[in-house]
Design a protein around this motif. Structure first.
Motif, PDB file in Angstrom:
ATOM      1  N   MET A 105     -58.351   5.497  11.139  1.00 46.47           N
ATOM      2  CA  MET A 105     -59.047   4.135  11.086  1.00 46.47           C
ATOM      3  C   MET A 105     -59.163   3.376  12.509  1.00 46.47           C
ATOM      4  N   ASP A 121     -71.667  -0.474   5.141  1.00 49.17           N
ATOM      5  CA  ASP A 121     -70.428   0.119   5.848  1.00 49.17           C
ATOM      6  C   ASP A 121     -69.767  -1.153   6.732  1.00 49.17           C
ATOM      7  N   PHE A 170     -57.589   0.372   2.274  1.00 50.02           N
ATOM      8  CA  PHE A 170     -58.369   1.694   2.169  1.00 50.02           C
ATOM      9  C   PHE A 170     -57.178   2.724   2.346  1.00 50.02           C
ATOM     10  N   ARG A 216     -66.170   3.564   7.973  1.00 47.53           N
ATOM     11  CA  ARG A 216     -66.442   4.300   6.483  1.00 47.53           C
ATOM     12  C   ARG A 216     -67.131   3.302   5.749  1.00 47.53           C
ATOM     13  N   ASP A 217     -67.746   3.945   4.719  1.00 47.07           N
ATOM     14  CA  ASP A 217     -68.556   3.014   3.638  1.00 47.07           C
ATOM     15  C   ASP A 217     -67.632   1.960   2.957  1.00 47.07           C
TER      16      ASP A 217
END
Length: 267
Positions: free
Chosen positions: A46, A104, A131, A65-66
């Protein structure tokens, strides 16, 4: 629904919270990306980017990412965050005033008087931790109703304020020690708030000190209606579990006892 009185809102806005742990987590996350350790599985690879907006008090964070995927969600205050674990984590960052989730990206609006240089490390850490946890960005209606820490539509003013303080100021510190603290009920007549300690905190020798010196002082300071804090008694399921555990311990103790010695002499 009732609303917070202006003076209570002002007291909540003034409450302090150190950002040391957030800085430590952000540094640790940065170090792992530089090869000094393994990042959490959910956060592997990430890289969160930031983008400016026309409003200098708002900044976009793009995690790569979403976030919502489709649609969007607006969180103008802490109370609106009860339906999103990610929003709760971000509102726990000192200086965050409002949030907006896009497909996003996450837009964070800071409070007046705060600098982005102090807020950003905690926001980075909160997003990465979320996340990595694998949680859903938004809770379903059933999940929301089942969450005892979430502010419900029928909660009165005092209960909502207690939950807000627990969720944004108290639970993060308790969770750092491997436990959690859950709202059970508020007795309007006595002014006592009943809380349930979980995890490492439930059997900790200093749990009573945590409730009295820490949690009770904070709740009574910001919410005059609160006159005290007590640990909630075990519910039926917990009492049943404790009873079965005691029976199991008794059976194990019996099986571990050595056989009685034969008093008679062999002939």
């Amino acid at each position: 629904r009732t609303h917070q009185r202006p003076q209570q809102q002002a007291r909540l806005r003034r409450r302090p919270r150190a950002t040391t742990m957030g800085l430590v987590r952000a540094f640790a996350a940065l170090s792992t990306r530089r090869g000094l350790g393994a990042p959490p599985a959910g956060a592997r690879g990430m890289f969160i980017q930031t983008q400016s907006t026309p409003n200098p008090a708002s900044l976009m964070f793009v995690p790569g990412r979403d976030v919502m995927g489709r649609g969007s969600e607006d969180f103008p205050d802490v109370r609106s965050a009860s339906r999103s674990p990610l929003a709760r984590s971000l509102f726990a960052v000192d200086g965050v005033q409002a949030l907006f989730f896009g497909s996003d990206f996450v837009t964070v609006t800071k409070k007046e008087g705060y600098e982005w240089s102090m807020i950003k490390p905690d926001v980075f850490a909160a997003i990465m931790d979320f996340f990595a946890s694998g949680q859903d960005v938004m809770l379903s209606s059933d999940q929301l109703k089942a969450d005892p820490s979430a502010i419900q539509d029928d909660d009165d003013e005092v209960v909502a304020m207690v939950k807000e303080l627990l969720d944004t100021r108290i639970r993060p510190a308790v969770q750092d020690d491997g436990g959690d603290i859950i709202f059970e009920k508020w007795d309007e007549e006595s002014g006592v708030v009943y809380l349930k300690l979980q995890g490492a905190c439930s059997g900790c020798p200093s749990s009573s000190v945590t409730l009295k010196s820490g949690v009770e002082n904070m709740l009574m300071h910001y919410i005059p209606e609160v006159k005290g804090v007590e640990q909630a008694a075990p519910d039926d399921a917990e009492r049943t579990g404790l009873s079965e555990f005691e029976k199991l311990e008794a059976r194990l103790a019996e099986n571990s006892e050595p056989p009685a010695a034969d008093g008679g002499a062999a002939k």
